[in-house]
Design a protein around this motif. Structure first.
Motif, PDB file in Angstrom:
ATOM      1  N   ARG A  37      81.108  62.001  79.560  1.00 54.92           N
ATOM      2  CA  ARG A  37      81.707  61.767  78.254  1.00 54.92           C
ATOM      3  C   ARG A  37      82.974  62.575  78.011  1.00 54.92           C
ATOM      4  O   ARG A  37      83.702  62.299  77.055  1.00 54.92           O
ATOM      5  CB  ARG A  37      80.693  62.116  77.150  1.00 54.92           C
ATOM      6  N   GLY A  38      83.250  63.575  78.837  1.00 57.48           N
ATOM      7  CA  GLY A  38      84.377  64.461  78.571  1.00 57.48           C
ATOM      8  C   GLY A  38      83.989  65.544  77.578  1.00 57.48           C
ATOM      9  O   GLY A  38      82.888  65.553  77.027  1.00 57.48           O
ATOM     10  N   ILE A  39      84.906  66.479  77.344  1.00 60.86           N
ATOM     11  CA  ILE A  39      84.627  67.640  76.500  1.00 60.86           C
ATOM     12  C   ILE A  39      85.257  67.442  75.121  1.00 60.86           C
ATOM     13  O   ILE A  39      86.412  67.026  75.003  1.00 60.86           O
ATOM     14  CB  ILE A  39      85.177  68.930  77.142  1.00 60.86           C
ATOM     15  N   ALA A  40      84.485  67.754  74.075  1.00 64.96           N
ATOM     16  CA  ALA A  40      84.982  67.628  72.702  1.00 64.96           C
ATOM     17  C   ALA A  40      86.241  68.459  72.511  1.00 64.96           C
ATOM     18  O   ALA A  40      86.355  69.581  73.029  1.00 64.96           O
ATOM     19  CB  ALA A  40      83.904  68.068  71.713  1.00 64.96           C
ATOM     20  N   GLY A  41      87.196  67.928  71.766  1.00 67.91           N
ATOM     21  CA  GLY A  41      88.454  68.607  71.508  1.00 67.91           C
ATOM     22  C   GLY A  41      88.477  69.276  70.143  1.00 67.91           C
ATOM     23  O   GLY A  41      87.506  69.230  69.387  1.00 67.91           O
ATOM     24  N   PRO A  42      89.613  69.898  69.789  1.00 71.18           N
ATOM     25  CA  PRO A  42      89.743  70.548  68.482  1.00 71.18           C
ATOM     26  C   PRO A  42      89.966  69.505  67.392  1.00 71.18           C
ATOM     27  O   PRO A  42      90.310  68.350  67.680  1.00 71.18           O
ATOM     28  CB  PRO A  42      90.982  71.424  68.663  1.00 71.18           C
ATOM     29  N   PRO A  43      89.801  69.900  66.132  1.00 73.72           N
ATOM     30  CA  PRO A  43      90.120  68.964  65.051  1.00 73.72           C
ATOM     31  C   PRO A  43      91.609  68.641  65.042  1.00 73.72           C
ATOM     32  O   PRO A  43      92.431  69.423  65.534  1.00 73.72           O
ATOM     33  CB  PRO A  43      89.697  69.720  63.788  1.00 73.72           C
ATOM     34  N   PRO A  44      91.982  67.495  64.496  1.00 70.59           N
ATOM     35  CA  PRO A  44      93.403  67.107  64.487  1.00 70.59           C
ATOM     36  C   PRO A  44      94.287  68.174  63.852  1.00 70.59           C
ATOM     37  O   PRO A  44      93.982  68.711  62.791  1.00 70.59           O
ATOM     38  CB  PRO A  44      93.403  65.827  63.648  1.00 70.59           C
ATOM     39  N   GLY A  45      95.387  68.496  64.549  1.00 68.91           N
ATOM     40  CA  GLY A  45      96.340  69.461  64.023  1.00 68.91           C
ATOM     41  C   GLY A  45      95.999  70.912  64.245  1.00 68.91           C
ATOM     42  O   GLY A  45      96.802  71.791  63.921  1.00 68.91           O
ATOM     43  N   ALA A  46      94.834  71.210  64.815  1.00 61.98           N
ATOM     44  CA  ALA A  46      94.421  72.608  64.955  1.00 61.98           C
ATOM     45  C   ALA A  46      95.345  73.381  65.874  1.00 61.98           C
ATOM     46  O   ALA A  46      95.723  74.517  65.593  1.00 61.98           O
ATOM     47  CB  ALA A  46      92.988  72.686  65.464  1.00 61.98           C
ATOM     48  N   ARG A  47      95.747  72.774  66.986  1.00 54.40           N
ATOM     49  CA  ARG A  47      96.598  73.489  67.937  1.00 54.40           C
ATOM     50  C   ARG A  47      97.987  73.728  67.360  1.00 54.40           C
ATOM     51  O   ARG A  47      98.547  74.807  67.491  1.00 54.40           O
ATOM     52  CB  ARG A  47      96.686  72.703  69.246  1.00 54.40           C
ATOM     53  N   SER A  48      98.541  72.729  66.700  1.00 55.26           N
ATOM     54  CA  SER A  48      99.876  72.917  66.145  1.00 55.26           C
ATOM     55  C   SER A  48      99.858  73.954  65.031  1.00 55.26           C
ATOM     56  O   SER A  48     100.764  74.763  64.891  1.00 55.26           O
ATOM     57  CB  SER A  48     100.422  71.591  65.625  1.00 55.26           C
TER      58      SER A  48
END
Length: 271
Positions: A251-262
């Motif tokens: 399934r792949g690895i869950a990512g951060p919420p939208p905009g979190a990295r920016s």
């Protein structure tokens, strides 16, 4: 053995003498029920199910029914529960799809009312599923995970140890150990309260938080972030996160919420 006269218990069931079975419960052939179990009214334990010791099965629960899978061919498959599990009202736990496969629960799990464990799932010890929580087939849940009410987990997804999944979430990707999942497969932070309650030190928790920030807020790819973590002499918890992410995944690895990295990369002038 205490069996209510309205209960239906097949002659081929293997039931410990200390078991209590309530009114209108149904126990089929080829079922094994260990010492100290209590089966409440109208519960159904289907064939090919094994309950360990001291399990509490509440009213209307159905354990070991056939999988909801069109690939199922009617061959023997199994449900195995460990010891000291609490299965509340109207929980459903389905047996495996392929011949001789199993759906497995560990010890001291707490499955609240109307939760569902699909075929071939594997739950560790002390897993909590809150009301209405749904696990599709082949889901793996690590020890001490807490999955909140009305959340759903896609088939073949992995949920790591000591994870926390918020109510109503939709998890379609793997959630690494010690993380918090929210919304649409977003990894939104670490389960600090769970780690503290599990007895981990402030230093260990701080290192898990630093690993989260590197993986999810630095803007690096997972591959590059994992490489940097491996070079930092990680503690055992961080190594567990690394191993989980590097393990095979459908399934792949869950990512951060939208905009979190920016947002994390803003300068003070931007704010």
């Amino acid at each position: 053995m205490s069996i209510h006269p309205t209960a239906i218990v097949a002659s081929g069931a293997n039931i410990d003498p200390t078991v209590e079975i309530g009114p209108y419960a149904i126990i089929e052939d080829e079922v094994t029920i260990g010492a100290g179990c209590v089966i409440h009214p109208h519960a159904v334990i289907k064939k090919f199910t094994t309950l360990g010791n001291n399990n509490l099965i509440h009213a209307g629960a159905v354990i070991g029914d056939e999988p909801q899978d069109l690939a199922f061919l009617g061959k023997p498959s199994y449900v195995r529960l460990g010891d000291h599990n609490i299965i509340r009202e109207y929980v459903t736990i389905h047996r495996g799809t392929t011949p001789d496969s199993q759906t497995v629960l560990g010890n001291h799990c707490f499955l609240m009312a109307c939760s569902h464990v699909g075929h071939n799932c594997r739950l560790g010890d002390r897993v909590i599923l809150a009301n209405g929580m749904l696990l599709a087939g082949h889901v793996t849940v690590g020890n001490n995970a807490f999955l909140s009410g009305n959340a759903v987990v896609h088939q073949f997804t992995r949920i790591g140890r000591l994870c926390m999944l918020s109510g109503g979430s939709r998890m379609v990707m793997d959630l690494p150990p010690f993380m918090m999942g929210h919304g649409d497969s977003d990894c939104v932070g670490i389960n600090r309260v769970g780690l503290r309650r599990a007895g981990y030190s402030a230093q260990q928790i701080m290192e898990v938080r630093a690993a989260y920030r590197l993986l999810y807020l630095s803007g690096m790819s997972f591959t590059k972030a994992i490489g940097q973590l491996e070079e930092s002499s990680p503690n055992e918890l961080v190594q567990e996160i690394i191993d989980f992410i590097k393990a095979p995944s459908k399934r792949g690895i869950a990512g951060p919420p939208p905009g979190a990295r920016s947002k994390s990369n803003r300068t003070s002038d931007d704010e």
